[in-house]
Design an enzyme around this catalytic site. Structure first.
Site, PDB file in Angstrom:
ATOM      1  N   LYS A 106     -19.293   8.511 -24.636  1.00 40.15           N
ATOM      2  CA  LYS A 106     -19.388   9.298 -25.867  1.00 40.15           C
ATOM      3  C   LYS A 106     -20.811   9.798 -26.089  1.00 40.15           C
ATOM      4  CE  LYS A 106     -16.590   7.950 -29.052  1.00 40.15           C
ATOM      5  NZ  LYS A 106     -16.163   6.665 -29.586  1.00 40.15           N
ATOM      6  N   ARG A 126     -20.164   4.647 -34.100  1.00 43.39           N
ATOM      7  CA  ARG A 126     -19.033   4.553 -33.171  1.00 43.39           C
ATOM      8  C   ARG A 126     -19.422   3.879 -31.856  1.00 43.39           C
ATOM      9  NH1 ARG A 126     -16.066  10.205 -32.650  1.00 43.39           N
ATOM     10  NH2 ARG A 126     -18.167  11.053 -32.424  1.00 43.39           N
ATOM     11  N   GLY A 147      -9.417   3.154 -28.129  1.00 43.96           N
ATOM     12  CA  GLY A 147      -8.903   2.342 -29.222  1.00 43.96           C
ATOM     13  C   GLY A 147      -9.254   0.874 -29.136  1.00 43.96           C
ATOM     14  N   MET A 197     -12.387  -0.536 -29.145  1.00 41.85           N
ATOM     15  CA  MET A 197     -13.517  -0.990 -29.949  1.00 41.85           C
ATOM     16  C   MET A 197     -13.564  -0.207 -31.260  1.00 41.85           C
ATOM     17  SD  MET A 197     -16.278  -1.935 -27.051  1.00 41.85           S
ATOM     18  CE  MET A 197     -16.251  -0.265 -26.502  1.00 41.85           C
ATOM     19  N   ARG A 216     -14.412  14.548 -23.396  1.00 48.50           N
ATOM     20  CA  ARG A 216     -14.281  13.687 -22.219  1.00 48.50           C
ATOM     21  C   ARG A 216     -13.233  14.297 -21.303  1.00 48.50           C
ATOM     22  NH1 ARG A 216     -11.565   8.684 -25.561  1.00 48.50           N
ATOM     23  NH2 ARG A 216      -9.752   9.822 -26.291  1.00 48.50           N
ATOM     24  N   HIS A 267      11.912 -10.090   3.323  1.00 45.86           N
ATOM     25  CA  HIS A 267      13.061  -9.262   3.704  1.00 45.86           C
ATOM     26  C   HIS A 267      13.364  -8.229   2.623  1.00 45.86           C
ATOM     27  CE1 HIS A 267      17.445  -8.456   3.991  1.00 45.86           C
ATOM     28  NE2 HIS A 267      17.156  -8.354   5.272  1.00 45.86           N
ATOM     29  N   ARG A 326      10.294  -1.439  13.483  1.00 46.48           N
ATOM     30  CA  ARG A 326      10.475  -2.892  13.600  1.00 46.48           C
ATOM     31  C   ARG A 326      11.864  -3.144  14.136  1.00 46.48           C
ATOM     32  NH1 ARG A 326       7.594  -2.652   7.970  1.00 46.48           N
ATOM     33  NH2 ARG A 326       9.076  -0.965   8.003  1.00 46.48           N
ATOM     34  N   ARG A 343       7.955  -1.392  18.182  1.00 45.51           N
ATOM     35  CA  ARG A 343       7.454  -2.767  18.360  1.00 45.51           C
ATOM     36  C   ARG A 343       8.584  -3.667  18.831  1.00 45.51           C
ATOM     37  NH1 ARG A 343       5.304  -5.850  13.149  1.00 45.51           N
ATOM     38  NH2 ARG A 343       7.533  -6.093  12.781  1.00 45.51           N
ATOM     39  N   GLU A 399      -3.426  -8.247  15.239  1.00 53.22           N
ATOM     40  CA  GLU A 399      -3.046  -8.861  13.968  1.00 53.22           C
ATOM     41  C   GLU A 399      -3.392 -10.347  13.921  1.00 53.22           C
ATOM     42  OE1 GLU A 399       1.199  -8.460  13.417  1.00 53.22           O
ATOM     43  OE2 GLU A 399       1.609  -8.740  15.545  1.00 53.22           O
ATOM     44  N   SER A 408      -2.801  -1.125  17.410  1.00 55.93           N
ATOM     45  CA  SER A 408      -2.383  -0.825  16.051  1.00 55.93           C
ATOM     46  C   SER A 408      -2.625  -2.076  15.221  1.00 55.93           C
ATOM     47  CB  SER A 408      -0.908  -0.425  16.027  1.00 55.93           C
ATOM     48  OG  SER A 408      -0.509  -0.179  14.698  1.00 55.93           O
ATOM     49  N   GLY A 424      -2.269  -4.810  12.569  1.00 58.20           N
ATOM     50  CA  GLY A 424      -1.315  -5.394  11.644  1.00 58.20           C
ATOM     51  C   GLY A 424      -2.139  -6.142  10.608  1.00 58.20           C
ATOM     52  N   THR A 425      -2.574  -5.394   9.613  1.00 59.70           N
ATOM     53  CA  THR A 425      -3.541  -6.005   8.691  1.00 59.70           C
ATOM     54  C   THR A 425      -2.892  -7.031   7.758  1.00 59.70           C
ATOM     55  OG1 THR A 425      -3.313  -4.030   7.342  1.00 59.70           O
ATOM     56  CG2 THR A 425      -5.254  -4.171   8.738  1.00 59.70           C
ATOM     57  N   ASN A 426      -1.562  -7.023   7.653  1.00 61.94           N
ATOM     58  CA  ASN A 426      -0.928  -8.086   6.860  1.00 61.94           C
ATOM     59  C   ASN A 426      -1.187  -9.438   7.505  1.00 61.94           C
ATOM     60  OD1 ASN A 426       0.261  -6.095   5.329  1.00 61.94           O
ATOM     61  ND2 ASN A 426       2.153  -6.109   6.514  1.00 61.94           N
ATOM     62  N   ASP A 427      -0.815  -9.523   8.783  1.00 63.34           N
ATOM     63  CA  ASP A 427      -1.001 -10.800   9.463  1.00 63.34           C
ATOM     64  C   ASP A 427      -2.481 -11.132   9.592  1.00 63.34           C
ATOM     65  OD1 ASP A 427       1.151 -12.512  10.264  1.00 63.34           O
ATOM     66  OD2 ASP A 427       2.002 -10.780  11.275  1.00 63.34           O
ATOM     67  N   CYS A 469      -0.735  -0.108  11.082  1.00 56.88           N
ATOM     68  CA  CYS A 469       0.634   0.031  10.589  1.00 56.88           C
ATOM     69  C   CYS A 469       0.987  -1.079   9.601  1.00 56.88           C
ATOM     70  CB  CYS A 469       1.621   0.057  11.750  1.00 56.88           C
ATOM     71  SG  CYS A 469       1.597  -1.426  12.754  1.00 56.88           S
ATOM     72  N   TYR A 515      -5.136   6.961  13.399  1.00 59.05           N
ATOM     73  CA  TYR A 515      -4.003   7.215  12.515  1.00 59.05           C
ATOM     74  C   TYR A 515      -3.716   6.022  11.623  1.00 59.05           C
ATOM     75  CZ  TYR A 515      -1.007   4.364  15.537  1.00 59.05           C
ATOM     76  OH  TYR A 515      -0.466   3.333  16.234  1.00 59.05           O
TER      77      TYR A 515
END
Lengths: 874, 874
Positions: free
Chosen positions: B23, B93, B102, B104, B337, B455, B561, B617, B745, B764, B766-769, B831, B851
């Site tokens: 502000k 203000r 809203g 503060m 703003r 799943h 998969r 895979r 992975e 590739s 496997g960033t989850n694992d 992936c 990719y």
């Protein structure tokens, strides 16, 4: 491709083992020492490699080389290879760079045929000797080159002895042997549809090819696999002029150790046979004489043997295992190699060689394999007894030692038997805290599930009790009290034996040898302590463990797993109520019950350990591990907690995790339930302050936080426990020096170690978990596929046994570097199972770790390994 | 510590947001633009920080600064702060660096008292206005500074209107307001035991302190937590000369957007109130007029607003959200703003601003938040409807979209309802392959267990179906068909709504808005494709998924998969028989059944994808995942296999693993059962060759090996599958270009990527694992403690949502560097779930990946994020 593929004994030396094999290299070395070695030459391991890769054919230039070296040999011996009157006879022996005893093939007396046997008989005036040599040659050649079963030949000789009514081979006369030779040749013809080859050069060619090919016989392949020999590519072949121990009673053949390989005593040790050839000693058909008897029978030969032994030992600076032959009172050396020995002998010999001025302390120390010390610390099965035993399965070598006893499928059965003085083996699917009383009283423990750090394995190692874990080759039915194995079944009360050092399971009882530590062991271990630079601590969860560890000269405790205290019978109920509490208040109540017990645990350990460092790890495992599994236990607990069984089961189910190893455990528990960490820290500090007051002695607890993956976890939990410590100090009006460090056991912790080091007073690597997460190998589930991987050469070693330097080692290295980048003199240790593994210890020395910590019974091994590592990398 | 803590509007500029708040900075900027802004000054965020850290006291030098700036203000306005005749009135203000609407507090008309209200009335000749302003001031001051409940004041004003029989505030006259002021002051006295402060400087001091303190009011703290605002340390306070929209019908106050924030249309959009002050618009007591009506009522004011809007938009190059007041026909700007907008508006505005020449394509693209696109792709709950809905729990936002329907606890119930045209929500503990038919036909899926890659989550994302997974806040009893939540319970047939984009679960049905993609979206996405440098592929397991992905312009398939194909109803039985086979022969039979089905799967996908790259895979999950769980299924399977139920159960139990995520899965399966990999590869290649023959078009399958941790695993499996491919080529008399790569992975794979790259055609991630193993966080179990960690500020973001750059990112970086060290132009993609997360995509761009691949419905988001990343890091 041409090149030099053959070396005679004057061209070689002991350093050429890779090329000439152990046998060839040492024959050359002895030749250089002017010892009496029959002349000869060696076809290199490279020639074997080429032979095998070129479709098992011998190329022209090799043929030429062999021919030339053979001519030299004829000149030296003044005999001719194909001569009828004065034939040059040869031995053809395999010999790889690493000893593979009995695994490959040997042919003696090569060059004999129907003509030259007559010449030999004439020239030696010993017809019996000549035909004895010939029949041996036919038999060995048939076996090695053509794989004609030995039994055909043995039957002929047995029949001949029976007909004559004699017992020993040497009681057969020349005529008998002539007949035998004829019969042998008939067998050869029958089995191969060809006549026995008469041309010596053909015999030699076939023999060389057979020895080369024997590199890949199933027995040799299996031996290499079992012994982890993977870098060799072939055997050398040594071709040597024959000398004969079978020329009558002025001839003999034998083997001798320059010192006693069982005890280490400084005395010739070995055996010989009069009028015999080498294979008779090995075959065990005749009982050989003790080597001392040779002195009376052949004083000159014996004297020559003694002198040769002395020369060889001085030259090699180690005990030698010698093969010799005496031909007509003339002494010949046929082989020398480093003598294998028991752990006890190894220690005795190393200390003596140092005292005799032959070795420095460092050299002497390097002579002992650390793993060998295990023999001294635990009973082992007697070697001969084990050869006769029936092996039924192999599991994980979870805790070393040997044990036999009657199978019990429950802890109660063990206890009942124990009262009656009956020795037992506790056999369980997997053990749980409820089995501890039985584990204490059993001789050994066998489980079908669970890995090297399963409950059974960890508890057994702590107790120094033999345990084979995760033996998935057997099926255990606890209900019906039976154990199925491939090919059979045993029941409660049947005898079983376990080898916790190899993981083998045997039927029946097996004779054991008792462990013994002597003065020389102490002497050697004193040098170890002078030399090593890393401290060696022990992982100990009880005062008894700690005491055992200090007896083995551990320099402190590197890991107290406080959860093992939680499993004790008198407190597991409080632990369970703490975990399953429905409210903070209920939890606080259970924690209040546990506090004095934990405090007492620590006090007891402080009493043993005194001012040595003590690293105490806060609660680590997933909480469901503490839960009761048996219906009756659940029922009892529900009563105690005034809960319905259903409600209690719901709470237990809620603790279930899909992958508990990656779940709610370690520091994560402390963050969710800071009150548990606070209770533990309060117990640690109150006990330490009480101890200080009572003993006027200051313990310096090192509080260790498990499973940190992010520095903010450490910040959070540190704030909690430091606040609790402040309160304790205020209440007691006393303070104490302490430190707070962290395990590095999660890959992300290693990668962010620079940040974590800012908040930690020390690191301790948990290489088990680091391996588990780094490889993605669950310790509990990977047993089966890891052994498959080793079988398929995908892994060389089990990564939970020896740290994987290539991959997991990088994480350790990164963490050490980053930690010391933040704090240059940062204290770093390791308390995973790898802390007791010599190869891993060498790696930790290279990385500059300050200490290693292992289970009490591995402390001596770790100390020696640390000293050896210090010698290599200082 | 002293320093400058106050800036007047001429000293500031828009770049000083951090210090002056949004502000304050924008008021200064507008002042510099010579726009009509009432003069004033701003206390910095630093002063708030200091105030809060020094026990909420104002230090002397700040007092002095305020005094000086106040004097300047008096000079400029030619009014006096404490003057009775011509009082300077102020607004006070709050305003932080980031908008917290809203959250503060604000006080208007500060400076009025019993005296100056008379002066103001006289001077403005408007008694009603003066007393209206005074009563507003008392009310706001009481609320903000003393937290006197507003209801006391509201009741007084309501009574006054009732007595007079009028409806609107503005119908109250000066006398009424005078009475109200008296009553207000009585409330103040009653509630605080003190008189309302009459001294303006005391009023100001209290007001400043209250605004500073409001930074830490619970609602502000909560807002910051919810919105991930963690780096700000306080609010600024802007003190400004009042202008009055409540001076009669020549005055007004309002808010306006320079373009329509719902549609993006280029037209002023907003609302205003005649004769009112700002809070009336916000409070919603009176219905405001549409901004277009202002034109007729106050043409000059409207014209000035239009011009200001134009100037501001040109200056800020973006849509502005403006607050204005018209006092006696004079126009003032009180705030500007960046205007918040819907996704549709954002796209329209960005494209228009480019066309108007105000932005480059790149600038325009950067204006769209990739996450916003989700609104366009899935239905969403209408904003107003959701405000009224009853939220009962929060789970994981597993698959975006909004769904309402009747609760069904079984797939069968869903199917039955579906036939009757009834919409349903499938509610399960966790789903299994047997639930798929129900998942297809349900509107949405709710599970109590399982993580982002359970799943339910994976299958739902593939279908583009709304799913909330792992909602551990509810208890699901499938037997008794009820769902318990904190505070209540619902049953089968009750209505439930799920928001798969936020993870929220609501009671009842909720109105939804339909997604809509327009021409401007296509136009924008064309620019995206021009600019981005990483390819964007999709994870797709079925032809339908693939088709959806291509519609969203995926450039290929980055992950099939294959196991999801195994779950199909008509083949799960063969899959189970393959897994549970007692012999290699039985297994071969089951594999023979599967081969034509798998082949057809691939053929169908090739038909959709054509010559675009397709990464397939090989089988990845632990085998027990395929096992039946229901008694009846087990029974049926036992029959098919001619096994006793007991024997079958034993075989199923043998597959049980303690930590399946670290168990026998991925390439480990292929090494144990090469025949499975061979069958899959045969299906891939036979289908590809058939396709080539039929369509004269060449697919180039990329075969991907999961869970490699050691290069020798890859060597082993490559030998197997290349051998099989050779066979297929020979049988068909045709060849095809293909490549074989590996997932990265497992942490160890990243660390040894240089070696693995030697054997792989591509990587590739496997960033989850990788996250799972790098952190030691089980995806399935860590939900509860990860949210606790975020609450305790131990983690900023869920590491499965956005890649942890600090730790896991190091592994990715190491692998990229080592891979390209071995092969400089090595193809590397990702992936894992992170492939669809904009922040993670930026990181992958920085690392130079080729990719990214994500679920079909995230493809547009990923494309936009990739373009933005390319703009930032090209």
């Amino acid at each position: 491709m041409t090149g030099k593929y053959v070396y005679n004994f004057k061209e070689g030396k002991k350093e050429m083992k890779e090329l000439l094999g152990g046998k060839g290299a040492n024959l050359a070395e002895m030749t250089k020492l002017a010892l009496p070695v029959p002349p000869g030459f060696t076809l290199t391991t490279e020639s074997c490699k080429r032979f095998l890769s070129e479709g098992q054919t011998i190329w022209d230039s090799l043929d030429n080389e062999i021919e030339n070296y053979l001519k030299d040999l004829e000149q030296i011996t003044k005999k001719k290879f194909s001569d009828k009157e004065n034939p040059l006879l040869l031995s053809v022996r395999s010999g790889a760079a690493q000893s593979m005893p009995g695994m490959m093939d040997t042919i003696l007396n090569l060059g004999l045929n129907d003509q030259s046997v007559i010449g030999l008989a004439k020239r030696t005036a010993n017809e019996r000797f000549a035909y004895d040599s010939y029949r041996r040659f036919i038999q060995m050649f048939s076996d090695v080159v053509l794989e004609i079963p030995k039994v055909h030949f043995e039957r002929i000789i047995e029949n001949a002895k029976k007909e004559k009514g004699v017992e020993l081979d040497k009681e057969l006369h020349a005529d008998d042997l002539k007949k035998i030779v004829t019969q042998y040749k008939e067998v050869y013809l029958r089995e191969t549809k060809k006549d026995f080859p008469q041309e010596p050069s053909v015999q030699l060619r076939l023999a060389i090819k057979a020895v080369f090919a024997s590199w890949n016989n199933p027995r040799a392949v299996f031996y290499r696999e079992m012994n982890g020999i993977s870098k060799l590519s072939g055997t050398a072949v040594t071709i040597q002029a024959m000398v004969f121990g079978n020329k009558g009673d002025t001839s003999a053949t034998g083997v001798a150790f320059t010192r006693n390989p069982l005890t280490g005593e400084k005395q010739l040790f070995g055996e010989f046979l009069l009028n015999a050839q080498g294979e008779d000693v090995v075959a065990g058909i005749r009982t050989p004489n003790e080597i001392t008897e040779l002195k009376a029978l052949m004083p000159t030969g014996y004297q020559q043997l003694k002198e040769a032994a002395k020369i060889l030992e001085n030259h090699y600076k180690d005990v030698q295992d010698i093969e010799f032959t005496i031909e007509d009172n003339t002494f010949y050396l046929l082989q020398t190699r480093t003598g294998k020995r028991t752990a006890q002998a190894a220690i005795c010999i190393a200390v003596d060689l140092y005292k005799e001025g032959k070795l420095t302390k460092e050299e002497a120390l390097m002579r002992i394999k650390p793993q060998q010390l295990e023999q001294l610390l635990h009973p082992h099965f007697a070697l001969k007894a084990i050869e006769r035993a029936t092996r039924i399965a192999k599991g994980l070598a979870a805790s070393p030692g040997a044990a036999s006893g009657k199978i019990c499928f429950t802890a109660q059965a063990v206890e009942l038997a124990y009262e009656k003085g009956i020795k037992t083996i506790l056999v369980r699917q997997e053990t749980s805290p409820e089995d501890i009383s039985g584990m204490v009283k059993a001789e050994g423990i066998l489980t079908a599930r669970g890995g090297m750090t399963s409950h059974a394995a960890v508890v057994a190692r702590g107790m120094g009790k033999c345990c084979v874990a995760g033996c998935s080759e057997v099926t255990i039915n606890e209900e019906e009290k039976m154990l199925k194995y491939k090919g059979g079944m045993v029941h409660e009360g049947d005898l079983l034996s376990l080898d916790g050092s190899t993981g083998m399971v045997y039927l029946g009882d097996i004779e054991k040898t008792k462990p013994a530590l002597g003065d020389k062991f102490s002497e050697l271990m004193d040098w170890v302590d002078e030399i090593k630079t890393m401290a060696v601590r022990a992982n100990a969860d009880t005062p008894e463990d700690a005491k055992q560890a200090l007896e083995f000269k551990a320099e402190g405790i590197g890991l107290i797993r406080t959860e093992h205290m939680f499993f004790k019978e008198n407190r597991i109920s409080s632990v369970r109520r703490m975990i399953l509490a429905g409210s903070a208040k209920e939890r606080a109540k259970a924690l209040d019950e546990l506090l004095p017990m934990q405090k007492n645990d620590f006090y007891q350990i402080y009493q043993v350990v005194g001012e040595r460092p003590v690293t105490i790890r806060l609660l680590d495992p997933p909480l469901h591990e503490f839960m009761p599994v048996k219906e009756e236990e659940i029922c009892r607990l529900a009563e105690t907690m005034s809960l319905s069984e259903e409600e209690l089961k719901n709470r237990i189910t809620a603790l279930h995790e899909v992958n508990p190893m990656l779940g709610h455990r370690g520091v994560r528990l402390g963050i969710t339930y800071p009150e548990i960490s606070r209770m533990q820290v309060r117990a640690i500090m109150e006990a330490a302050l009480d101890f200080k007051l009572a003993k006027n002695s200051e313990v310096q607890p090192e509080i260790m936080i498990p499973l940190v993956s992010e520095v903010k976890e450490l910040v959070y939990i540190k704030a909690e426990i430091e606040d609790e410590i402040k309160k304790v100090f205020a209440e007691k009006g006393q303070t104490l020096t302490y430190s707070i460090g962290t395990m590095i056991e999660v890959p992300r912790a290693a990668l962010t170690a620079d940040k974590i080091a800012n908040e930690a007073d020390f690191f301790s690597f948990g290489t088990n978990d680091l391996t588990q997460m780094g490889f993605g190998f669950s310790r509990d589930d990977s047993g089966s596929f890891i052994s498959e991987y080793m079988g398929k050469n995908i892994l060389e070693k089990g990564p939970f046994d020896t740290i994987d330097q290539e991959g997991i080692g990088q994480l350790v290295k990164i963490a050490v570097e980053k930690g010391r980048q933040t704090k240059p003199n940062f204290k770093i240790g390791i308390c995973g199972e790898h802390g007791g593994d010599p190869v891993s210890i060498e790696f930790f020395q290279k990385l500059g770790l300050n200490y290693i910590s292992c289970s009490p019974f591995r402390v001596p091994i770790a100390r020696l390994a640390a000293a050896q590592a210090a010698i290599k990398y200082r």
